[in-house]
Design a protein around this motif. Structure first.
Motif, PDB file in Angstrom:
ATOM      1  N   ASP A 123       0.829  -1.212   0.000  1.00 24.72           N
ATOM      2  CA  ASP A 123       0.000   0.000   0.000  1.00 24.72           C
ATOM      3  C   ASP A 123       0.863   1.263   0.000  1.00 24.72           C
ATOM      4  N   VAL A 124       2.018   1.188   0.645  1.00 25.55           N
ATOM      5  CA  VAL A 124       2.958   2.318   0.582  1.00 25.55           C
ATOM      6  C   VAL A 124       3.494   2.467  -0.832  1.00 25.55           C
ATOM      7  N   GLY A 180       5.105   6.157   5.496  1.00 23.39           N
ATOM      8  CA  GLY A 180       4.771   6.126   4.076  1.00 23.39           C
ATOM      9  C   GLY A 180       5.964   6.228   3.157  1.00 23.39           C
ATOM     10  N   GLU A 225       1.707   6.690 -10.365  1.00 19.77           N
ATOM     11  CA  GLU A 225       0.751   7.619 -10.952  1.00 19.77           C
ATOM     12  C   GLU A 225      -0.660   7.024 -10.905  1.00 19.77           C
ATOM     13  N   LYS A 235       2.027   1.797  -3.596  1.00 24.94           N
ATOM     14  CA  LYS A 235       0.997   2.380  -4.465  1.00 24.94           C
ATOM     15  C   LYS A 235       0.998   3.898  -4.430  1.00 24.94           C
ATOM     16  N   THR A 236       1.413   4.475  -3.310  1.00 22.29           N
ATOM     17  CA  THR A 236       1.424   5.940  -3.221  1.00 22.29           C
ATOM     18  C   THR A 236       2.502   6.554  -4.107  1.00 22.29           C
ATOM     19  N   TYR A 237       3.446   5.745  -4.561  1.00 24.02           N
ATOM     20  CA  TYR A 237       4.501   6.226  -5.453  1.00 24.02           C
ATOM     21  C   TYR A 237       4.083   6.169  -6.924  1.00 24.02           C
ATOM     22  N   LYS A 274       5.520   8.339 -10.042  1.00 25.34           N
ATOM     23  CA  LYS A 274       5.264   9.772 -10.102  1.00 25.34           C
ATOM     24  C   LYS A 274       6.566  10.548 -10.282  1.00 25.34           C
TER      25      LYS A 274
END
Length: 342
Positions: free
Chosen positions: A121-122, A329, A128, A124-126, A149
């Motif tokens: 899940d961390v 995160g 786009e 996924k924050t990277y 990103k």
């Protein structure tokens, strides 16, 4: 700890085959002493890596057999068998009984050491928005891929090694204009390594030898098949870009054989932590009382001629997350990989 559902499929298949093969022989007795003797003897005749794991199996018998008699309870027997298997510290060894927590032979997996240092899940924050996420009707996606990103780098994660690797070509096609790729095999649960070997052909420029294996084929100490060599071969339009492959102590079994394959490619950097060190083929067995266990029947040597069973495959670049970073995160391993391939 993630569920070994891919390993369980292989485990169940081997149980089916072994059940078929035992129809013609006398079933072991269902009492504590016979059950102990059956498990110990099966390991004695079929387990392939005592030497690699520095365990004298006869010594284990001398220690634990006197602790079992006709009055030994199920709880006591389960604990005795677990204690006997513990020194092997093998990620492919399990012992399962109804109503009991599954015993994992490997300390890292049993105690969940550093399990929380990877969080998809961390990751996924990277990525786009609009990244691809597979669905195999389980709680976790079999694969995830997308572009990072603010980076000219594409990322793909494989939770296990199986038909999810079919998506690799789609990934390469979609992101054919990036500077580099990150292939994440952290916490990879294993499966069938041949899917990886057949699907990475576009990343291979020529036939490259990866490892060889031989399998127990008799009860004697030296009863093995001949060595079989495994290589990866070019297939399709060659993709020649920097690649970082991420691994950790939970990269196991076919996940480790995938790391072996990527490691022989000259444009690949292995990053993260050492793999689990349980990469030989496992089989499943059933005891007379309905308990199940697994063991290893194969030796593996990688391209350098060494066995890393019980040791693990060390990365080219060692980098580990901290719990504080993941909680905040931050995935330092992923960020380090970006610096290598961008």
């Amino acid at each position: 700890m993630k569920t070994f559902y891919i390993l369980f499929i292989l485990f169940s298949l081997s149980l089916l085959l072994s059940s078929c093969s035992t129809l013609l022989v006398e079933e072991p007795a269902n009492n504590p002493e016979a059950i102990f003797d059956n498990l110990w003897t099966t390991f004695d005749e079929e387990y392939a890596v005592f030497a690699e794991r520095n365990v004298n199996w006869d010594d284990q018998y001398e220690i634990y057999r006197p602790q079992v008699d006709a009055l030994t309870t199920d709880d006591e027997l389960f604990d005795i068998l677990s204690e006997m298997l513990t020194p092997l510290d093998d990620g492919h060894i399990t012992l399962t009984a109804p109503g009991k927590q599954i015993f994992f032979g490997n300390k890292i997996r049993r105690e969940k050491i550093d399990d929380a240092l990877f969080d998809i899940d961390v990751v996924k924050t990277y990525l786009e928005p609009g990244f691809e996420e597979g669905d195999d009707n389980s709680d976790e996606a079999p694969y995830i891929y997308g572009k990072l990103k603010d980076q000219d780098v594409a990322y793909i994660y494989f939770r296990y090694v199986g038909d999810n690797f079919f998506v690799l070509n789609d990934f390469l096609e979609k992101y054919n204009d990036v500077n580099g790729y990150i292939i994440d095999l952290r916490h990879n649960d294993g499966g069938d390594f041949t899917y990886c070997y057949s699907e990475i052909g576009r990343l291979v420029d020529e036939e490259r030898y990866v490892f060889r294996s031989k399998t127990k084929n008799g009860p004697g100490e030296n009863d093995y098949t001949e060595w079989h060599r495994w290589s990866v071969f070019p297939d399709g339009a060659f993709v020649n870009k920097p690649i970082a492959v991420l691994a950790d102590r939970y990269t196991i079994s076919a996940g480790e054989r995938a790391v072996m394959a990527f490691d022989v490619l000259p444009n690949v950097t292995i990053m993260g932590d050492t793999t689990n060190g349980a990469h030989s083929t496992l089989v499943g067995r059933e005891l007379a009382n309905g308990w199940f266990y697994s063991l290893v029947t194969q030796k593996v040597e990688v391209a350098d001629g060494e066995s890393y069973e019980g040791i693990g495959l060390a990365p080219d670049v060692v980098v580990k997350n901290t719990l504080a970073e993941v909680t905040a995160g931050v995935d330092k391993v992923l960020e380090s990989a970006v610096e290598v391939v961008k």
